[in-house]
Design an enzyme around this catalytic site. Structure first.
Site, PDB file in Angstrom:
ATOM      1  N   ASP A   1      37.103  33.913  31.871  1.00 21.90           N
ATOM      2  CA  ASP A   1      37.608  33.041  32.926  1.00 21.90           C
ATOM      3  C   ASP A   1      36.401  32.449  33.639  1.00 21.90           C
ATOM      4  O   ASP A   1      35.830  33.041  34.555  1.00 21.90           O
ATOM      5  CB  ASP A   1      38.483  33.846  33.900  1.00 21.90           C
ATOM      6  CG  ASP A   1      39.107  32.983  34.986  1.00 21.90           C
ATOM      7  OD1 ASP A   1      38.634  31.856  35.210  1.00 21.90           O
ATOM      8  OD2 ASP A   1      40.073  33.454  35.620  1.00 21.90           O
TER       9      ASP A   1
ATOM     10  N   GLY B   1      34.990  48.767  42.018  1.00 21.65           N
ATOM     11  CA  GLY B   1      35.735  48.420  40.815  1.00 21.65           C
ATOM     12  C   GLY B   1      34.881  47.569  39.900  1.00 21.65           C
ATOM     13  O   GLY B   1      35.249  46.461  39.518  1.00 21.65           O
TER      14      GLY B   1
ATOM     15  N   GLU C   1      33.200  52.638  39.335  1.00 26.45           N
ATOM     16  CA  GLU C   1      34.287  52.273  38.426  1.00 26.45           C
ATOM     17  C   GLU C   1      35.040  53.528  38.015  1.00 26.45           C
ATOM     18  O   GLU C   1      34.453  54.504  37.570  1.00 26.45           O
ATOM     19  CB  GLU C   1      33.730  51.561  37.190  1.00 26.45           C
ATOM     20  CG  GLU C   1      34.754  51.263  36.123  1.00 26.45           C
ATOM     21  CD  GLU C   1      35.953  50.484  36.636  1.00 26.45           C
ATOM     22  OE1 GLU C   1      37.089  50.944  36.393  1.00 26.45           O
ATOM     23  OE2 GLU C   1      35.758  49.435  37.290  1.00 26.45           O
TER      24      GLU C   1
ATOM     25  N   GLU D   1      48.377  45.161  42.459  1.00 29.11           N
ATOM     26  CA  GLU D   1      47.403  46.204  42.093  1.00 29.11           C
ATOM     27  C   GLU D   1      46.848  46.935  43.316  1.00 29.11           C
ATOM     28  O   GLU D   1      46.298  48.016  43.191  1.00 29.11           O
ATOM     29  CB  GLU D   1      46.239  45.657  41.256  1.00 29.11           C
ATOM     30  CG  GLU D   1      46.650  45.122  39.904  1.00 29.11           C
ATOM     31  CD  GLU D   1      45.480  44.591  39.103  1.00 29.11           C
ATOM     32  OE1 GLU D   1      44.390  44.377  39.678  1.00 29.11           O
ATOM     33  OE2 GLU D   1      45.644  44.392  37.882  1.00 29.11           O
TER      34      GLU D   1
ATOM     35  N   HIS E   1      42.700  32.986  35.045  1.00 30.81           N
ATOM     36  CA  HIS E   1      43.560  33.972  34.383  1.00 30.81           C
ATOM     37  C   HIS E   1      44.660  34.480  35.312  1.00 30.81           C
ATOM     38  O   HIS E   1      45.628  35.077  34.856  1.00 30.81           O
ATOM     39  CB  HIS E   1      42.735  35.139  33.829  1.00 30.81           C
ATOM     40  CG  HIS E   1      42.305  36.132  34.853  1.00 30.81           C
ATOM     41  ND1 HIS E   1      41.234  35.932  35.711  1.00 30.81           N
ATOM     42  CD2 HIS E   1      42.793  37.355  35.174  1.00 30.81           C
ATOM     43  CE1 HIS E   1      41.094  36.972  36.496  1.00 30.81           C
ATOM     44  NE2 HIS E   1      42.025  37.852  36.199  1.00 30.81           N
TER      45      HIS E   1
END
Length: 351
Positions: free
Chosen positions: A35, A62, A84, A136, A286
């Site tokens: 993207d 993240g 992560e 999310e 996206h």
């Protein structure tokens, strides 16, 4: 053989497990890196803030493959903690080593809520946005990191602001599908027009549909209904993000859906702020747009008003799923209400 399933509420550990597992496959990371709007805007936003990042300690919340952490080193960061939770962290370690940045980027496997950093940070960077911005619920992790690890005052958050927009749209594909059943008799000599109501219930359901909306199908200027300042917004406020909207239609058309999208903003010292937009008026990302189909199409003309209120909140079944409730009025029609949600990740969310 079909059977009726009943949704049940997932416990938090199962919610998190399903969420992190979804990031353990290469496909989603390929989609995000490919993207160009997303990745290049982050790269530009980070490099434009090099004066604020140079020599500083950064937390990447993240981190995924670690690409944002690498951008931060390219901007002069002294140290980056790339946190992560899913197994992609193992690949991030390899990518960092391949780029010869292991002395400045430390990949830490775990959630930001459970890891223990050796020091406070001066910059937080994160690509936390989900469909319709809040799907999310990763923003909660960014706020946790802000409150626990970001030095104050003067800490930098990239991006620092998010805004939500809505507009009425006309989806010609839906119109064609609804009209299809009225054409069967001419083709095959069988009248199936009675299927139209059934088709409408199936197609114009309560799912949040993630689609790319074309500019020609947007029927008004966008209306901003919410703004989130990442320096001050609280996790409690994310339990109900709401706002009012008012749109005026461009011309004669059929409204069969509302469209929701978002922008995020990167502050840039001595330069105009940089905006990453998921608007249908901008190049596609996206995230595409979140399309909310009404129960029935409504014909509008020039300047017909579409007004209402949007409320976004976590689903009862899974706190990581977003629900969108809309109260809306189109022209002189009576007020309508509808609640939308994104379908469950897995059949395991049902019993």
């Amino acid at each position: 053989m079909s059977h009726i399933v009943k949704k049940r509420k997932l416990d938090k550990n199962r919610q998190d497990s399903l969420y992190f597992d979804s990031y353990s496959d290469v496909t989603i990371h390929e989609e995000m890196i490919a993207d160009h709007v997303r990745t290049n805007t982050y790269r530009t936003g980070i490099l434009r803030n090099s004066e604020s990042i140079r020599g500083k300690v950064v937390l990447d919340v993240g981190a995924g493959t670690g690409v944002l952490s690498i951008f931060c080193v390219q901007a002069g960061a002294k140290k980056v903690y790339a946190v992560e939770a899913c197994s992609i962290a193992e690949e991030a370690v390899k990518i960092v080593k391949q780029n010869k940045m292991e002395d400045r980027i430390e990949v830490i496997r775990g959630t930001v809520e459970t890891v223990d950093l050796p020091e406070m940070v001066e910059v937080i960077v994160s690509e936390w946005m989900g469909y319709a911005l809040l799907h999310e619920s990763m923003l909660n992790s960014v706020l946790y990191a802000r409150d626990k690890w970001l030095k104050k005052p003067g800490g930098l958050i990239l991006p620092s602001k998010a805004e939500l927009y809505i507009s009425p749209v006309s989806d010609p594909v839906v119109e064609d599908r609804l009209n299809f059943w009225c054409t069967v008799k001419d083709q095959y000599g069988v009248d199936m027009s009675c299927m139209s109501d059934f088709a409408r219930r199936c197609i114009m359901n309560s799912d949040i549909t993630v689609n790319a909306v074309t500019v020609e199908d947007v029927l008004s200027h966008p209306a901003r209904f919410a703004e989130l300042d990442l320096y001050s917004v609280t996790a409690e406020e994310l339990q109900a993000v709401k706002g009012q909207f008012r749109c005026e239609c461009f011309g004669s058309a059929t409204v069969n859906a509302l469209c929701v999208w978002f922008t995020v903003t990167f502050p840039c010292q001595d330069k105009p702020a940089l905006v990453l937009s998921t608007s249908p008026f901008k190049p596609e990302t996206h995230w595409k747009q979140a399309v909310l189909y009404l129960d029935a199409p409504v014909d509008v003309v020039q300047d017909t008003r579409v007004t209402g209120e949007v409320s976004m909140y976590p689903s009862e079944q899974s706190a990581r799923h977003i629900c969108i409730h809309v109260d809306y009025t189109i022209g002189e029609q009576k007020r309508h209400s509808k609640t939308f949600s994104i379908p469950d990740w897995s059949s395991e969310a049902q019993q």
